[in-house]
Design an enzyme around this catalytic site. Structure first.
Site, PDB file in Angstrom:
ATOM      1  N   ASN A   1     -10.341  -2.823   2.559  1.00 35.40           N
ATOM      2  CA  ASN A   1     -10.056  -2.780   1.127  1.00 35.40           C
ATOM      3  C   ASN A   1     -11.342  -2.525   0.353  1.00 35.40           C
ATOM      4  O   ASN A   1     -12.430  -2.536   0.943  1.00 35.40           O
ATOM      5  CB  ASN A   1      -9.479  -4.132   0.679  1.00 35.40           C
ATOM      6  CG  ASN A   1      -7.988  -4.253   0.956  1.00 35.40           C
ATOM      7  OD1 ASN A   1      -7.311  -3.273   1.261  1.00 35.40           O
ATOM      8  ND2 ASN A   1      -7.470  -5.458   0.841  1.00 35.40           N
TER       9      ASN A   1
ATOM     10  N   TYR B   1       1.180  -4.293  12.009  1.00 34.53           N
ATOM     11  CA  TYR B   1       1.161  -2.872  11.655  1.00 34.53           C
ATOM     12  C   TYR B   1       2.049  -2.032  12.570  1.00 34.53           C
ATOM     13  O   TYR B   1       2.875  -1.241  12.112  1.00 34.53           O
ATOM     14  CB  TYR B   1      -0.281  -2.355  11.616  1.00 34.53           C
ATOM     15  CG  TYR B   1      -1.027  -2.915  10.420  1.00 34.53           C
ATOM     16  CD1 TYR B   1      -1.358  -4.271  10.367  1.00 34.53           C
ATOM     17  CD2 TYR B   1      -1.359  -2.146   9.330  1.00 34.53           C
ATOM     18  CE1 TYR B   1      -2.001  -4.816   9.272  1.00 34.53           C
ATOM     19  CE2 TYR B   1      -2.010  -2.679   8.226  1.00 34.53           C
ATOM     20  CZ  TYR B   1      -2.326  -4.017   8.213  1.00 34.53           C
ATOM     21  OH  TYR B   1      -2.949  -4.554   7.115  1.00 34.53           O
TER      22      TYR B   1
ATOM     23  N   HIS C   1       0.831  -1.226   0.000  1.00 35.12           N
ATOM     24  CA  HIS C   1       0.000   0.000   0.000  1.00 35.12           C
ATOM     25  C   HIS C   1       0.861   1.271   0.000  1.00 35.12           C
ATOM     26  O   HIS C   1       0.516   2.264   0.641  1.00 35.12           O
ATOM     27  CB  HIS C   1      -0.947   0.035   1.204  1.00 35.12           C
ATOM     28  CG  HIS C   1      -1.970  -1.062   1.201  1.00 35.12           C
ATOM     29  ND1 HIS C   1      -3.260  -0.886   0.772  1.00 35.12           N
ATOM     30  CD2 HIS C   1      -1.884  -2.361   1.579  1.00 35.12           C
ATOM     31  CE1 HIS C   1      -3.930  -2.025   0.900  1.00 35.12           C
ATOM     32  NE2 HIS C   1      -3.118  -2.933   1.374  1.00 35.12           N
TER      33      HIS C   1
END
Ligand code: HEM
EC number: 1.11.1.6
Length: 492
Positions: A138, A348, A65
Site C-alpha cells: 500500500n 488471495y 481494491h
C-alpha cells in the site's frame, strides 16, 4: 517480441467478421427476422452468441481494491544485496525483470472516483526466472489492524452502510474505537497523504516484515519501501473536489498519459534490514504491521529501480484479470510470522479462484514467463495444451524432477495453541511522533479531519471520548485541540 503479449494459437486476424467458432458472418448489422420487422428467429446463432457474450462481459469486482489502474515496465537492480538474499532476480546490478504494477483505491467500487480519502494499493508482479514474485503493498507503511481475523470487520466498517449504501464514519470510528492500534494508520489516512495527487506521486510499502535468506541460509527480516523519483504530492480538500468533480478517473488518466508521452514513472526500491536476533531490542514487535521501523537505527538501503514504460493493451485482460498474491514469493524471499501477512497468504488465491476461476494462473497476465511444470490440470476454463500421458508423480516415464532445494528459514517453531494478542502493543508512541513531525499547517489539517469525522451526528459521546483519549495518549496537545473544538471535556 513483446514478452507480455498473449498470442492465441488460432489466428485472430481474419479479414472478415466471424462467429466465435470462426464461421463467416455476412451481416453484423441486422437480426434475422421473419419479414423486414417481424419476430426474431432463434436460429440467428450469431445474434444469440453476440448478446450472450455481451451479457456475460462483467466478472465480480475485487472485494477490496476494485478501482485501479495498471501499467508495465521493468525492475532493475542497482545495488548488490546478494549477501542478504539468493533471489535470482536480485543476483547482480544491471539485471532487469519485467513487471506489471497495479495501483488502486481500497474501499469503493470499480468506477468510483480516484480522489477519495483512502489508502492506495501498490502491487508489483515481478515475472522472474524463478516464477512470479508479488509485492502486494500500500501507499501507507502500516495497516489499521494486526490480525487477519479482523480484516472482514474493518473492511465492512469502511464499506458503505449495508442499509443506505453510503460510507458513514460513525461505523468506522465505532469499530476502530475497539482497536487503538489503528491510531498509526489514521496518522496517514487523516494526513495529507490520505489523498495522493495521483498514482505517480505516491510512495509504496510492503507493510509487513518479510524474510530475506542468503545462499548460506542466513535469515534477515526486511521491510520494502518504494520512493517515487518525482516526489510525493497530495490533493488538499478543495483540490480533490475540483479534480474529482471534473474527472472521476484522473489518476488512471494521469498514469496512462504520462507513459504515452514518454514521461515514465519511476520509483526507487529501498529495504530496511533487521537481524531477527535483535528483535527484542525494540519497544514494539517488529512483526506488528501497525508499526514502522526507525530509519535512524535501521537505515534505508537502496536496491533497485522500477520504471513503468508501457501502457496495458487491454484493461480487462491486464487489470480486471490481473491477480496478485502475497503468497507468491521466490527462493531467497520468505514470509514472516506477522499474523496479518499469514492471514493474507490464504485469502488471495481463494478469492481469485472465485473471482476468475480455478485456472486463473493460466491467464496470460498471471502466468509465469518462465518454464513451469506440474500436474495440476483441467477444471473450468483450462486452456493449456498438454500432450503428456503421465500426469502423476513420480514416474519412470517422466523425467521432470524436483527443483534444486532452496533455503527456507531454519528457525524451530514451538508453542502452545493460542488465540492471543501480541505482547508489546505500544499503540500510541509512533502516531504521536508522526504528528509532532508535521509542520503547524499540516497538524491543523490533521486536527480538522479528526474534528470533522468525530462530528458525524451518529458518533456517540462515548465513542468521541474514546478517540479523544487515544489522541491524547499519542500527543496531549492533539487530544486537547480536538476535544476543545468538539466541546468535549476529556475524562482523563
Ligand atoms: C486485494 C484480502 C490485507 C493490500 C485484496 C483482495 C482480497 C484481499 C480478497 C482482492 C484480491 C483479488 O480479488 O484479486 C486481504 C486480507 C487481508 C488483507 C484477508 C488481511 C488478512 C492487506 C494488507 C495490504 C493489502 C495489509 C497492504 C499491505 C492489497 C492490495 C490489493 C489487495 C494492494 C489489490 C491487489 C490488486 O491490485 O489486484 N486483499 N487483504 N491487503 N490487498 Fe489485501
Amino acid at each position: 517480441m513483446d514478452p507480455y503479449k498473449y498470442r492465441p494459437s488460432s489466428a485472430y486476424d481474419s479479414p472478415y467478421w466471424t462467429t466465435n467458432a470462426g464461421g463467416p458472418v455476412w451481416n453484423n448489422d441486422s437480426s434475422l427476422t421473419v419479414g423486414t420487422r417481424g419476430p426474431i428467429l432463434l436460429e440467428d446463432y450469431h445474434l444469440v452468441e453476440k448478446i450472450a457474450n455481451f451479457t456475460r462481459e462483467r466478472i465480480p469486482e475485487r472485494v477490496v481494491h476494485a478501482r485501479g489502474a495498471s501499467a508495465k515496465g521493468f525492475f532493475e537492480v542497482t545495488h548488490d544485496i546478494t549477501n542478504l538474499t539468493c533471489a535470482d532476480f536480485l543476483r547482480a546490478p544491471g539485471v532487469q525483470t519485467p513487471v506489471i504494477v497495479r495501483f488502486s483505491t481500497v474501499i469503493h467500487e470499480r468506477g468510483s472516483p480516484e480522489t477519495i480519502r483512502d489508502p492506495r494499493g501498490f502491487a508489483v508482479k515481478f515475472y522472474t526466472r524463478e516464477g512470479n514474485f508479488d509485492l502486494v503493498g500500500n501507499n501507507f507503511p502500516v495497516f489499521f489492524i494486526r490480525d487477519g481475523m479482523k480484516f472482514p470487520d474493518v473492511i465492512h466498517a469502511f464499506k458503505p452502510n449495508p442499509k443506505s449504501h453510503i460510507q458513514e464514519y460513525w461505523r468506522v470510528l465505532d469499530f476502530l474505537s475497539h482497536h487503538p492500534e489503528s491510531m498509526s494508520t489514521f496518522g496517514f489516512l487523516f494526513d495529507d497523504v490520505g489523498v495522493p495527487q495521483d498514482y505517480r506521486h505516491m510512495e509504496g510499502f510492503g507493510v509487513h516484515a518479510f524474510t530475506l535468506i542468503n545462499k548460506a541460509g542466513k535469515v534477515n527480516y526486511v521491510k520494502f519501501h518504494w520512493k517515487p523519483t518525482c516526489g510525493v504530492k497530495c490533493l488538499l480538500e478543495e483540490e480533490a473536489i475540483r479534480v474529482g468533480g471534473s474527472n472521476h478517473s484522473h489518476a488512471t488518466k494521469d498514469l496512462y498519459d504520462s507513459i504515452a508521452a514518454g514521461n515514465y514513472p519511476e520509483w526507487k526500491l529501498f529495504i530496511q534490514i533487521m537481524d531477527p536476533d535483535h528483535e527484542d531490542r525494540f519497544d514494539f514487535d517488529p512483526l506488528d504491521d501497525t508499526k514502522t521501523w526507525p530509519e535512524d537505527i535501521l537505515p534505508l538501503q537502496p536496491v533497485g529501480r522500477l520504471v513503468l514504460n508501457k501502457n496495458i493493451d487491454n484493461f480487462f485482460a491486464e487489470n480486471e484479470q490481473l491477480a496478485f498474491n502475497p503468497a507468491l514469493v521466490v527462493p531467497g524471499i520468505y514470509y514472516s510470522d506477522d499474523k496479518m501477512l499469514q492471514g493474507r497468504l490464504f485469502a488471495y488465491s481463494d478469492t481469485q479462484r472465485h473471482r476468475l476461476g480455478p485456472n486463473y494462473l493460466q491467464l496470460p497476465v498471471n502466468a509465469p514467463k518462465c518454464a513451469h511444470h506440474n500436474n495440476h490440470h483441467d477444471g473450468f476454463m483450462n486452456f493449456m495444451h498438454r500432450d503428456e500421458e503421465v500426469n502423476y508423480f513420480p514416474s519412470r516415464f517422466d523425467t521432470v524432477r524436483h527443483a534444486e532445494r532452496f533455503p527456507i528459514p531454519p528457525v524451530i517453531l514451538k508453542g502452545r495453541r493460542e488465540k492471543a494478542v501480541i505482547a508489546k502493543e505500544n499503540n500510541f508512541k509512533q502516531p504521536g511522533e508522526r504528528y509532532r513531525s508535521f509542520a503547524p499547517d499540516r497538524q491543523e489539517r490533521f486536527v480538522c479531519r479528526w474534528v470533522e469525522a468525530l462530528s458525524e451526528p451518529r458518533v456517540t459521546h462515548e465513542i468521541r471520548s474514546i478517540w479523544i483519549s487515544y489522541l491524547s495518549q499519542a500527543d496531549k496537545s492533539l487530544g486537547q485541540k480536538v476535544a476543545s473544538r468538539l466541546n468535549v471535556r476529556p475524562s482523563f
